[in-house]
Design a protein around this motif. Structure first.
Motif, PDB file in Angstrom:
ATOM      1  N   THR C 204     -41.242 -15.532  -5.796  1.00  0.00           N
ATOM      2  CA  THR C 204     -42.144 -15.490  -6.946  1.00  0.00           C
ATOM      3  C   THR C 204     -42.242 -14.061  -7.475  1.00  0.00           C
ATOM      4  OG1 THR C 204     -43.437 -17.268  -5.952  1.00  0.00           O
ATOM      5  CG2 THR C 204     -44.464 -16.044  -7.775  1.00  0.00           C
ATOM      6  N   VAL C 205     -41.698 -13.842  -8.656  1.00  0.00           N
ATOM      7  CA  VAL C 205     -41.773 -12.486  -9.205  1.00  0.00           C
ATOM      8  C   VAL C 205     -43.104 -12.245  -9.899  1.00  0.00           C
ATOM      9  CG1 VAL C 205     -39.289 -12.185  -9.472  1.00  0.00           C
ATOM     10  CG2 VAL C 205     -40.626 -13.139 -11.355  1.00  0.00           C
ATOM     11  N   ALA C 206     -43.696 -13.306 -10.421  1.00  0.00           N
ATOM     12  CA  ALA C 206     -44.950 -13.110 -11.128  1.00  0.00           C
ATOM     13  C   ALA C 206     -45.747 -14.394 -11.160  1.00  0.00           C
ATOM     14  CB  ALA C 206     -44.693 -12.639 -12.566  1.00  0.00           C
ATOM     15  N   VAL C 207     -47.051 -14.240 -11.254  1.00  0.00           N
ATOM     16  CA  VAL C 207     -47.950 -15.368 -11.456  1.00  0.00           C
ATOM     17  C   VAL C 207     -48.768 -15.087 -12.705  1.00  0.00           C
ATOM     18  CG1 VAL C 207     -49.924 -16.647 -10.544  1.00  0.00           C
ATOM     19  CG2 VAL C 207     -48.103 -15.884  -8.990  1.00  0.00           C
ATOM     20  N   ALA C 208     -48.802 -16.059 -13.597  1.00  0.00           N
ATOM     21  CA  ALA C 208     -49.563 -15.879 -14.836  1.00  0.00           C
ATOM     22  C   ALA C 208     -50.732 -16.849 -14.883  1.00  0.00           C
ATOM     23  CB  ALA C 208     -48.656 -16.087 -16.050  1.00  0.00           C
ATOM     24  N   ILE C 209     -51.907 -16.288 -15.071  1.00  0.00           N
ATOM     25  CA  ILE C 209     -53.155 -17.056 -15.151  1.00  0.00           C
ATOM     26  C   ILE C 209     -53.839 -16.682 -16.453  1.00  0.00           C
ATOM     27  CG2 ILE C 209     -55.451 -17.363 -14.100  1.00  0.00           C
ATOM     28  CD1 ILE C 209     -53.278 -18.396 -12.272  1.00  0.00           C
TER      29      ILE C 209
END
Lengths: 451, 501, 451, 501
Positions: C204-209
């Motif tokens: 997982t390179v990024a999590v967007a919320i």
């Protein structure tokens, strides 16, 4: 609060610097007996979004000219305003400046007014023009003052073809300042030459004729002029409230007017319910020292560079220098509207002005022919006209207006309000803003009430 | 660099505005207009393209100083911030695109606005009724005097022909008196109080009271001093049968604090472009509504906005005693819309705060400048919304005049005070900061004024030759008046200097 | 013709200077085989007044938000625009300038953008911000590119609470650029913590919320953050499309986001049917060399004076220098909107932002309570919300919308368009622009269809 | 003088904007939002009054150069006059105040405008269909490459991974290729013609043709030269299975003269903020619609404006092959409104005249500057709408560079050309006058450029140290990059210089 930047804390610090405790302490010079010891009885403060809602609502209660098709003129004309005009006129350096007392930082406004003065001379053909007056009506009054001269007395002859509002204003001023006004009747929509000839005498200081006149009719100014100037000292004042006519009709200089006044609001400025308006005044050179209001002149720097610059000049004529002996009491004028008109005239240009006049002329004549063909609708006069014309109606003007409003059309002006003998007569105006379709829609609506 | 005149730009055949196509049949011109009434020489307006117009007037605007550019302490002119909101309101199509002669049913909002604005102004002034018709302060003055004249005539006192005017009054007062057919009689300022010379007033009323039509007063006056004798003046003039006219140019000092009506005045004018923040537009437009006491109402010009029982608004005729009309249509509506927005933005507490803050800012400047400049009437402890400083000390010490100081201020990005006014103070600099300036701006002005005072001692030439950083240097006013050049003519010597077209 | 100043005569003179006869001669370099030998098939030219009539008519065919009461949000928010904003933003020196390549004559725009960058940092609490991006959706994409790094691969985890349009754009880019996107479901209107925990892994390179999320619900970002950062190299991207929320809700820095992106159009710019919009992007210092787009930096003059000035800087990141290795291909951005937002935020100020947020919050909750009290209208979620909320309707969203339009009310957004399980659910938005009266009118209209 | 930052102004508690009163019951904040999700530190936005804001941003605007200020010959940027009319159209409430998700029945005019604009652009480009969605030129490029990618994949040729790009292309081309997941392959310019090196193209296609997804061409290219081999290039690339992308940055040269579609291109983007005169706004917004040939239509992003048989407009879904969306909502509508107004103002004859006039002005400058400056590719007799001059002669003779000349131009009230681009020309000055400049302005530019050439010989220091009359002198770019200061922070050294608050 509102647009007051300093906070109560900051104000407190400033008060302390003055050795005071509170804002109330500042009011010590105002005697207690005249202090208002209650809040003003006004509605409470509104935040910007709330005020916008309120005022947008009030504006929406008006049928503005973007929502109706209007055939009203009668002194106020609907001409297209090119977008460049408000974009430049509303530059805040123009809008938020005062009368340019410090020319070194006011060259923009001064130069624009110098250009305005030049363009007014170009329109009228006359030698000099001032920086603007309140409106066409007060410009006529100022022209009469010029003709009278300081302390002068005499009679002013005015054609009944001059805008009734202008004449009413002239009479108001005449009563206060002390001079008499004689009105000359019209015949077939234009000034009666016989009546004019009879009215002008040695005591006549000025004659005022409107071109085109209030009925839209074109006065035979070439025939009128010799009648005026038969008295060598009588000043011939021409009045023009529809400046588009300068594109086709002989200029005041061409028909030997001495002073030309009128209304230029419709050149670049929104009509805004009739105000602010834009009075103009141009005259022959010999009236220079009698001119009312601001005049901008070109000059050069004092120093060695001698760069060109512009200043308010000949202020010795004005109220703030000459006080009770001034040529006029005008101080604040209509500068920003003059800037708008200047930009408008630059945008329209030499050829554009002619084209504008031709459009108005042809569209008005098309409309007049179409309406006159309806049974019961008859042209009141056979004199030539520019972009307004008078029609005798088969029903009352007010009933017709109500009928037209159903179709979001506003008809012409009810002449019965000013001319009792022209009850049931309507003054229609058709400028370049009316399309053929607009006119045809009017005619269709009129047809429904045709006799 | 200079900016050439628009007449020096363009080329034959160039054009900016486009007009609608002719969509109706066109008859020959000569068949519509008698040939001898046609124009022979077309008006030689410029022939320029749109980009030339845009650059030209953009450049001109950049050569002009406004409130949006910087501090504008021009005394008696009340150059306060002009809210953008109010500009937007005036530009709403529902206000801007109205013909003055539209049927009343189609302009209900516009009449309502004026109906309400009249009431607000009447309340602020303590008057019975207001007319919004006059186009500017001087126009209001003249209208007010016309009302007074009509009133006296109606009472059979048409012989009253004098108007008393203090020597510190605005130049428009005497000029208005003349235009109204009156003779202006000057009354001196009491050197002790800065107010009206009461002795002189009493003696004038004693000797010529039966001739006196009115007195015109500005209170606070142009010295920024509140005349504490206002009520006594009112009593004396009224006793003599005269009327009291209040010049509202300085009304920014009294909002919510005191009301001309309560001081005993019969007529008052407002300068909405001062007190109510409508922009001055480089010289106008303004608006000069006048408020009057009940006994003058029948003489008001018409029409007046009115409201019927159903809540419909209409234009009411003013009745048979009306003086008539002082301009076409009903007033500078676009200016009135802005003033309406202004009053509704502030409300009663806000307007009081406006006046208090304006007075505070003026007193703050007066206090801080007193070390370097002489202050007119220093014995008066507190000024109102403005005050008069002088360059008398500088003039004596180094020959630096009020005008020099004014020019030098321009170099620091500020406008100048009103100079040489009131006429009764030598080397006068009339300073009015208004309530919309920050303390930082006031402090900057103080700092610069002190620096100029220092320069006047240490290096007076830099002040005498100012300004140095403006688009043009000092201009030859004498030449302008001696050889008036009021318009461009073909063949006129070109504006010189290398400028971008 | 149009805006071409030179007349045919002048052009002829210029052609002669070039030794040419006609404009046609100039076209010699274009091979005959590709010349278009007919006029373009376009409507004929229109004069300015005619064009205004045409386009004003088209505009009038739209029910703009000054004529209806709208409860639409869903990514585009109606906030009051103080009049100062357009007056200053539209100053023509700003409007008609290009990207400030010559800083010496572009200090105004450069300084304004520097102020914008600062304000975006103040809103988000983060260290650095760029000069703007196209919109919130592409800002999210750019943030993902930053997380991926040049040529990087991996998976991006996105909550289903992120605006569906943003997710669609992200998928479009993901397909082209080559990376994968995994979506995490919501529960009770907020991101499912369990699902998130399951989704985040080493790849997982990024999590967007999104905060507040598309349903208006307030995510428990404090609980989410540890789940993201459990993987030390995973970048936590926060998305905000309703910037008023920055006035009350914890800032991205306060909840340890690494990059914050979103939409600032509603701060000072008209919504203009959704564009031009104003994407913003702020990040922690360590992302400096990975930032996309323009960056303005403060510096001093080269010479002795050392006066402060502003320049475009770190251009080595950008496409015109680094070409195929640039951090992004963006060139033209949304500068003028950034200027508008900057002026807006200056006008609102520190206290105003908080007040704005509180107004939105309280008005939305009032509306939600009133609507929820109607039979058949039920809140879909019990999670806390900011100024939007989801209601289950007793009839279809499209039928309800039609019903409301009779009263010149536009209801909320039909969630069924994006979330099949939320058919007959409507997302209502209530900002400071809605008065209690507006809300009560909505409720009265809803009542008529209540079960 | 300097202008302080907005953060250096104001005082605690100051405020400009006012918000509506709270007219609903307010529950305690903590009952609505969990306390741990509330903001701890308020965003430290400025605390300033309205007059401070107005003066600050007015001052900033006065420190900025735009087309309205003067000549802006920035090559490839097409800085033409931005009509005020178009600004007014975009600001109409009926366009500006529309929510993107309004029911279609309430936005008929807005969809209609886009429907018609699409058709106009398709006709101008010679394409089958247009999407208005991309926000800028680079965005259009990327979208176009995505379409090409989807097309190849759909045909089972997803392996194509190369995009051919000439060495004189805009920097966005290779960057867009990378973002689209492609590898950019550079092709040199033919030194004989200024066009693409056809030999190199042929050999590349021979060796790697099966890998080639597309070629991106600007025609006329950034040298201002029309590549006469366009049709041949199209044939060759198509034969190899590749697609042709037309970079429309220079479309101002081809309006009504030739069409990318007719030259064989498959995709074209427009820069409406260049070709269609929408203002660039100091860096944006722009709009970058793309037109495509029939075979690419199924891949367009959605939704697309459509019209049913009853004449109602609606948003149509793009179908299953669509690449999806490249931004939220449907495009930079406000920019599209301006472009619509532009096209309707000119009509077919007018647009042709635009291109012809732009080409004339460029050739006129090129011809007149040739005596003092070297012109790139002088063997090409006629340039298109722009051309590249160089400072190579000046550099050799006196060390004066293109950058020096650019800075010196600023002293004369003009903006500078694009310098050091295209990269393939040393000391390049890329000059694009556009059609909206007067002959006088062109002559003034020529005169100044000659004067600078003279200065470079006679007094090179004055050029090397330019500009001398701008608000700031040359700025230290290296320092800015070495010690990035990208935002103001409390405690940061104050902007120095005596400035009015």
């Amino acid at each position: 609060m509102g647009y007051i930047p300093n906070t109560p804390q900051e104000q407190q610090a400033m008060l302390e610097r003055l050795g005071l405790q509170s804002l109330e302490d500042l009011l010590e010079p105002v005697p207690e007996e005249v202090r208002l010891r209650r809040p003003l009885n006004l509605p409470p403060a509104l935040a910007e979004p709330d005020l916008k809602r309120l005022m947008t609502g009030m504006a929406a209660r008006n049928k503005s000219l973007d929502r109706v098709i209007s055939f009203l003129g009668a002194g106020t004309y609907e001409h297209a305003i090119p977008s460049v005009v408000p974009h430049l006129q509303r530059r805040s350096e123009f809008v938020t400046s005062y009368t340019p007392y410090q020319p070194e930082v006011s060259q923009g406004m001064l130069q624009a007014i110098y250009e305005f003065q030049t363009m007014v001379c170009q329109l009228t053909g006359l030698d000099i023009a001032n920086a603007s007056l309140y409106d066409g009506a007060t410009a006529l009054v100022e022209a009469v003052f010029m003709a009278l001269g300081p302390g002068g007395q005499g009679e002013v002859v005015v054609s009944a073809g001059v805008d009734p509002q202008y004449r009413r204003v002239l009479r108001t001023y005449a009563h206060a300042r002390g001079f008499s006004v004689r009105e000359v009747a019209t015949e077939n929509g234009v000034t009666s030459l016989a009546a004019l000839e009879a009215a002008v005498g040695p005591e006549t200081v000025a004659v005022a004729i409107q071109q085109p006149n209030f009925f839209g009719c074109i006065e035979d100014v070439k025939a009128i002029e010799p009648l005026v100037h038969r008295q060598s000292r009588t000043v011939f004042i021409s009045v023009t409230s529809e400046p588009a006519s300068f594109g086709l009709l002989a200029s005041p200089a061409e028909y030997q007017a001495d002073i030309a006044v009128g209304e230029l609001m419709s050149f670049g400025n929104p009509m805004s319910f009739g105000g602010p308006a834009l009075g103009f005044l141009a005259a022959r050179e010999r009236f220079l020292r009698l001119m009312p209001g601001r005049l901008v002149g070109q000059t050069v720097e004092e120093g060695g560079a001698k760069q060109t610059g512009y200043v308010l000049t000949l202020q010795a004529r004005e109220q703030h220098i000459r006080r009770e002996r001034a040529t006029s009491n005008i101080c604040t004028n209509q500068s920003l509207l003059a800037v708008g008109a200047t930009i408008y005239m630059a945008a329209l240009g030499k050829e554009g002005l002619r084209e504008l006049a031709a459009l108005c002329l042809h569209k008005a004549h098309y409309a007049q022919r179409q309406i006159s063909a309806l049974p019961g609708f008859e042209p009141a006069f056979s004199s030539p006209f520019f972009d307004e014309f008078v029609i005798r109606l088969p029903i009352s003007a007010s009933r017709l207006q109500e009928h037209l409003l159903q179709y979001d059309i506003i008809g012409g002006y009810d002449l019965g309000r000013d001319y009792p003998d022209l009850a049931d007569h309507m003054l229609f105006c058709v400028t370049e803003m009316r399309t053929r379709d607009d006119i045809d829609r009017l005619v269709a609506a009129l047809k429904e009430v045709a006799a | 660099s200079v900016e050439p005149l628009i007449f020096e730009k363009g080329a034959p055949g160039r054009r900016a505005a486009t007009l609608p196509a002719l969509d109706v049949p066109a008859e020959p011109l000569e068949s519509l207009v008698p040939p001898h009434l046609l124009r022979q020489e077309p008006a030689p307006l410029p022939e320029v393209s749109e980009i030339e117009i845009v650059r030209h007037y953009t450049h001109l605007s950049q050569r002009n100083f406004g409130v949006d550019t910087g501090f504008y302490p021009l005394g008696s002119c009340t150059m306060k911030y002009n809210p953008k909101l109010n500009e937007d309101m005036a530009a709403l199509p529902g206000f801007a695109l109205l013909h003055p002669l539209q049927p009343e049913s189609t302009v209900q909002g516009a009449i309502q606005l004026q109906y309400e604005l009249e009431q607000y102004l009447a309340e602020i002034a303590g008057m019975a009724r207001v007319t919004l018709q006059p186009s500017a302060g001087a126009h209001g003055e003249l209208t007010g005097l016309m009302l007074i004249k009509a009133y006296h005539e109606h009472r059979g006192e048409g012989h009253r022909n004098l108007v008393l005017i203090p020597d510190n009054a605005h130049g428009t007062n005497p000029a208005s008196a003349t235009l109204a057919g009156y003779r202006a009689v000057e009354i001196k300022t009491d050197p002790a109080t800065g107010g009206l010379d009461m002795e002189r007033l009493r003696s004038l009323l004693d000797s010529q009271g039966r001739q006196v039509a009115a007195i015109m007063l500005t209170n606070p006056n142009t010295l920024g001093i509140f005349d504490r004798n206002a009520v006594e003046i009112a009593r004396l003039v009224h006793e003599a049968g005269g009327q009291l006219y209040y010049d509202g140019a300085n009304a920014n000092a009294v909002l919510g604090i005191t009301r001309p009506g309560d001081m005993g005045f019969d007529v008052v004018h407002f300068n909405l472009h001062k007190t109510c923040s409508t922009p001055h537009g480089g010289g106008g437009p303004g608006a000069g509504p006048i408020g009057v006491k009940e006994h003058l109402v029948p003489f008001l010009p018409g029409p007046l906005p009115a409201r019927d029982e159903q809540g419909n608004y209409y234009w009411a005729d003013p009745g048979p005693l009306s003086i008539g009309k002082v301009r076409a249509n009903t007033g500078n509506f676009g200016v009135l819309v802005r003033a309406y927005a202004y009053i509704r933005t502030y409300g009663p507490d806000g307007l009081l705060r406006v006046a208090q803050s304006a007075i505070l800012n003026a007193n703050y400047l007066r206090h801080e400048l007193a070390s370097d400049y002489e202050i007119a009437f220093p014995q008066v402890r507190l000024c109102q919304h403005e005050f008069v400083a002088t360059a008398q000390r500088q003039k004596q010490e180094s020959g630096v005049t009020a005008n020099d100081i004014a020019k030098r201020l321009l170099d620091f990005g500020m406008y100048a005070p009103t100079v040489y006014f009131p006429l009764i103070v030598h080397e006068a600099m009339m300073i009015e900061p208004t309530e919309t300036e920050t303390r930082e701006t006031l402090d900057y002005f103080i700092k610069v004024m002190r620096q100029i005072a220092h320069e006047a001692r240490a290096d007076p030439e830099v002040v005498k030759t100012a300004p140095h950083t403006t688009p043009v240097g000092r201009l030859d006013q004498a030449l302008a008046a001696r050889r008036p050049n009021l318009r461009w003519k073909p063949g006129q010597e070109a504006t010189h200097g290398l400028g971008q077209p």
